[in-house]
Design a protein around this motif. Structure first.
Motif, PDB file in Angstrom:
ATOM      1  N   SER A 107       0.861  -1.187   0.000  1.00  0.00           N
ATOM      2  CA  SER A 107       0.000   0.000   0.000  1.00  0.00           C
ATOM      3  C   SER A 107       0.896   1.236   0.000  1.00  0.00           C
ATOM      4  CB  SER A 107      -0.899  -0.024   1.243  1.00  0.00           C
ATOM      5  OG  SER A 107      -1.752   1.070   1.260  1.00  0.00           O
ATOM      6  N   PRO A 108       1.124   1.828  -1.168  1.00  0.00           N
ATOM      7  CA  PRO A 108       2.087   2.928  -1.302  1.00  0.00           C
ATOM      8  C   PRO A 108       1.736   4.168  -0.483  1.00  0.00           C
ATOM      9  CG  PRO A 108       1.483   2.065  -3.450  1.00  0.00           C
ATOM     10  CD  PRO A 108       0.537   1.468  -2.450  1.00  0.00           C
ATOM     11  N   LEU A 109       2.781   4.872  -0.071  1.00  0.00           N
ATOM     12  CA  LEU A 109       2.635   6.119   0.669  1.00  0.00           C
ATOM     13  C   LEU A 109       2.681   7.330  -0.261  1.00  0.00           C
ATOM     14  CD1 LEU A 109       5.011   5.347   3.680  1.00  0.00           C
ATOM     15  CD2 LEU A 109       2.517   5.134   3.596  1.00  0.00           C
ATOM     16  N   GLU A 110       3.174   7.152  -1.495  1.00  0.00           N
ATOM     17  CA  GLU A 110       3.320   8.262  -2.431  1.00  0.00           C
ATOM     18  C   GLU A 110       1.954   8.836  -2.809  1.00  0.00           C
ATOM     19  OE1 GLU A 110       6.424   5.455  -2.417  1.00  0.00           O
ATOM     20  OE2 GLU A 110       4.534   5.079  -3.424  1.00  0.00           O
ATOM     21  N   SER A 111       1.954  10.108  -3.143  1.00  0.00           N
ATOM     22  CA  SER A 111       0.735  10.785  -3.569  1.00  0.00           C
ATOM     23  C   SER A 111       0.181  10.128  -4.826  1.00  0.00           C
ATOM     24  CB  SER A 111       1.040  12.259  -3.846  1.00  0.00           C
ATOM     25  OG  SER A 111      -0.126  12.936  -4.238  1.00  0.00           O
ATOM     26  N   GLY A 112      -1.157  10.029  -4.894  1.00  0.00           N
ATOM     27  CA  GLY A 112      -1.795   9.516  -6.090  1.00  0.00           C
ATOM     28  C   GLY A 112      -2.751   8.368  -5.817  1.00  0.00           C
ATOM     29  N   TRP A 113      -3.261   7.794  -6.909  1.00  0.00           N
ATOM     30  CA  TRP A 113      -4.218   6.686  -6.901  1.00  0.00           C
ATOM     31  C   TRP A 113      -3.434   5.387  -7.071  1.00  0.00           C
ATOM     32  CZ3 TRP A 113      -9.351   5.879  -6.219  1.00  0.00           C
ATOM     33  CH2 TRP A 113      -9.905   4.716  -6.735  1.00  0.00           C
ATOM     34  N   HIS A 114      -3.677   4.430  -6.190  1.00  0.00           N
ATOM     35  CA  HIS A 114      -2.935   3.173  -6.226  1.00  0.00           C
ATOM     36  C   HIS A 114      -3.893   1.989  -6.155  1.00  0.00           C
ATOM     37  CE1 HIS A 114       0.652   5.569  -5.442  1.00  0.00           C
ATOM     38  NE2 HIS A 114      -0.052   6.172  -4.496  1.00  0.00           N
ATOM     39  N   THR A 115      -3.716   1.027  -7.059  1.00  0.00           N
ATOM     40  CA  THR A 115      -4.455  -0.230  -6.995  1.00  0.00           C
ATOM     41  C   THR A 115      -3.692  -1.157  -6.066  1.00  0.00           C
ATOM     42  OG1 THR A 115      -5.279   0.058  -9.243  1.00  0.00           O
ATOM     43  CG2 THR A 115      -5.359  -2.162  -8.321  1.00  0.00           C
ATOM     44  N   ILE A 116      -4.371  -1.627  -5.017  1.00  0.00           N
ATOM     45  CA  ILE A 116      -3.731  -2.492  -4.030  1.00  0.00           C
ATOM     46  C   ILE A 116      -4.072  -3.954  -4.315  1.00  0.00           C
ATOM     47  CG2 ILE A 116      -3.449  -2.960  -1.564  1.00  0.00           C
ATOM     48  CD1 ILE A 116      -2.627  -0.098  -2.506  1.00  0.00           C
ATOM     49  N   VAL A 117      -5.364  -4.258  -4.439  1.00  0.00           N
ATOM     50  CA  VAL A 117      -5.826  -5.616  -4.709  1.00  0.00           C
ATOM     51  C   VAL A 117      -6.733  -5.560  -5.928  1.00  0.00           C
ATOM     52  CG1 VAL A 117      -7.167  -7.569  -3.820  1.00  0.00           C
ATOM     53  CG2 VAL A 117      -5.736  -6.232  -2.256  1.00  0.00           C
ATOM     54  N   SER A 118      -6.543  -6.508  -6.838  1.00  0.00           N
ATOM     55  CA  SER A 118      -7.366  -6.575  -8.047  1.00  0.00           C
ATOM     56  C   SER A 118      -7.391  -8.013  -8.547  1.00  0.00           C
ATOM     57  CB  SER A 118      -6.794  -5.651  -9.122  1.00  0.00           C
ATOM     58  OG  SER A 118      -5.608  -6.214  -9.652  1.00  0.00           O
TER      59      SER A 118
ATOM     60  N   ARG B  83      -6.091   2.755  -2.926  1.00  0.00           N
ATOM     61  CA  ARG B  83      -5.692   3.747  -1.921  1.00  0.00           C
ATOM     62  C   ARG B  83      -5.479   5.060  -2.651  1.00  0.00           C
ATOM     63  NH1 ARG B  83      -1.205   3.347   2.868  1.00  0.00           N
ATOM     64  NH2 ARG B  83      -0.935   5.581   3.178  1.00  0.00           N
ATOM     65  N   LEU B  84      -6.006   6.129  -2.063  1.00  0.00           N
ATOM     66  CA  LEU B  84      -5.807   7.477  -2.597  1.00  0.00           C
ATOM     67  C   LEU B  84      -5.062   8.292  -1.552  1.00  0.00           C
ATOM     68  CD1 LEU B  84      -6.350   9.678  -4.741  1.00  0.00           C
ATOM     69  CD2 LEU B  84      -8.497  10.161  -3.528  1.00  0.00           C
ATOM     70  N   ASN B  85      -3.905   8.807  -1.927  1.00  0.00           N
ATOM     71  CA  ASN B  85      -3.105   9.683  -1.071  1.00  0.00           C
ATOM     72  C   ASN B  85      -3.014  11.043  -1.749  1.00  0.00           C
ATOM     73  OD1 ASN B  85      -2.424   7.419   0.552  1.00  0.00           O
ATOM     74  ND2 ASN B  85      -0.698   6.955  -0.773  1.00  0.00           N
ATOM     75  N   LEU B  86      -3.390  12.095  -1.041  1.00  0.00           N
ATOM     76  CA  LEU B  86      -3.272  13.448  -1.591  1.00  0.00           C
ATOM     77  C   LEU B  86      -2.559  14.345  -0.596  1.00  0.00           C
ATOM     78  CD1 LEU B  86      -6.857  14.050  -3.076  1.00  0.00           C
ATOM     79  CD2 LEU B  86      -4.783  13.366  -4.302  1.00  0.00           C
ATOM     80  N   ASN B  87      -1.659  15.163  -1.121  1.00  0.00           N
ATOM     81  CA  ASN B  87      -1.033  16.206  -0.317  1.00  0.00           C
ATOM     82  C   ASN B  87      -1.988  17.391  -0.226  1.00  0.00           C
ATOM     83  OD1 ASN B  87       1.484  14.823   0.046  1.00  0.00           O
ATOM     84  ND2 ASN B  87       1.956  15.317  -2.086  1.00  0.00           N
TER      85      ASN B  87
ATOM     86  N   TYR C 120      -8.322  15.184  -6.884  1.00  0.00           N
ATOM     87  CA  TYR C 120      -8.494  13.938  -7.627  1.00  0.00           C
ATOM     88  C   TYR C 120      -9.982  13.760  -7.883  1.00  0.00           C
ATOM     89  CZ  TYR C 120      -8.071   9.106  -9.091  1.00  0.00           C
ATOM     90  OH  TYR C 120      -8.114   7.949  -9.820  1.00  0.00           O
ATOM     91  N   THR C 121     -10.344  13.293  -9.063  1.00  0.00           N
ATOM     92  CA  THR C 121     -11.739  12.999  -9.361  1.00  0.00           C
ATOM     93  C   THR C 121     -11.945  11.499  -9.261  1.00  0.00           C
ATOM     94  OG1 THR C 121     -11.946  14.941 -10.779  1.00  0.00           O
ATOM     95  CG2 THR C 121     -13.597  13.203 -11.041  1.00  0.00           C
ATOM     96  N   LEU C 122     -12.735  11.106  -8.285  1.00  0.00           N
ATOM     97  CA  LEU C 122     -13.050   9.707  -8.040  1.00  0.00           C
ATOM     98  C   LEU C 122     -14.237   9.323  -8.928  1.00  0.00           C
ATOM     99  CD1 LEU C 122     -12.430   7.233  -6.256  1.00  0.00           C
ATOM    100  CD2 LEU C 122     -14.007   8.167  -4.567  1.00  0.00           C
ATOM    101  N   ALA C 123     -14.013   8.401  -9.858  1.00  0.00           N
ATOM    102  CA  ALA C 123     -15.062   8.005 -10.801  1.00  0.00           C
ATOM    103  C   ALA C 123     -14.659   6.698 -11.463  1.00  0.00           C
ATOM    104  CB  ALA C 123     -15.267   9.075 -11.862  1.00  0.00           C
ATOM    105  N   THR C 124     -15.629   5.951 -11.916  1.00  0.00           N
ATOM    106  CA  THR C 124     -15.374   4.733 -12.674  1.00  0.00           C
ATOM    107  C   THR C 124     -16.588   4.424 -13.544  1.00  0.00           C
ATOM    108  OG1 THR C 124     -14.952   2.350 -12.549  1.00  0.00           O
ATOM    109  CG2 THR C 124     -16.132   3.334 -10.726  1.00  0.00           C
TER     110      THR C 124
END
Length: 127
Positions: free
Chosen positions: A16-27, A40-44, A49-53
């Motif tokens: 589970s990355p700590l870096e800023s951005g959108w990360h796929t953890i499990v798929s 996981r979404l990390n934002l400074n 970020y626009t959450l959508a799918t």
């Protein structure tokens, strides 16, 4: 033991990355899950970020920080343990007011449910 067998419990370790951005953890690509995703979404502070799918229903919970989140004509302040549910083709624009961490579960949409926000209320009884 096949070290590439995503269905074997010894391979159920996901970063589970700590870096800023959108990360796929499990798929489905890295686990035995076939219709479930974890992001996981990390934002400074100040990042958006626009959450959508187009396909998945999403259930997001704020783990740390605070955001101003806009969905349709509504603006919400989401803080620790506040949650949001989004159906496919809906979107929420998220702007971090503090260092923000959100975990988001995604599943194939079955046509049931509507967009809503749940504000954490520790005074509510469990169960």
């Amino acid at each position: 033991m096949d070290t590439h067998d995503v269905g074997h419990p010894s391979n159920w370790k996901h970063h589970s990355p700590l870096e800023s951005g959108w990360h796929t953890i499990v798929s489905p690509e890295n686990s035995a899950c076939r219709s479930l995703w974890l992001f996981r979404l990390n934002l400074n502070v100040g990042e958006t970020y626009t959450l959508a799918t187009p396909v998945l229903e999403l259930s997001a919970v704020t783990i740390a920080g605070e955001s101003e989140s806009i969905c349709g004509d509504h603006t919400y302040t989401l803080a620790k343990y506040d949650a949001v549910y989004l159906t496919p083709h809906s979107e929420m624009r998220i702007k971090a007011k503090q260092q923000l961490i959100m975990y988001i579960a995604g599943a194939l949409y079955e046509g049931v449910g509507s967009v809503h926000v749940h504000k954490h209320d520790p005074s509510l009884p469990l169960g």
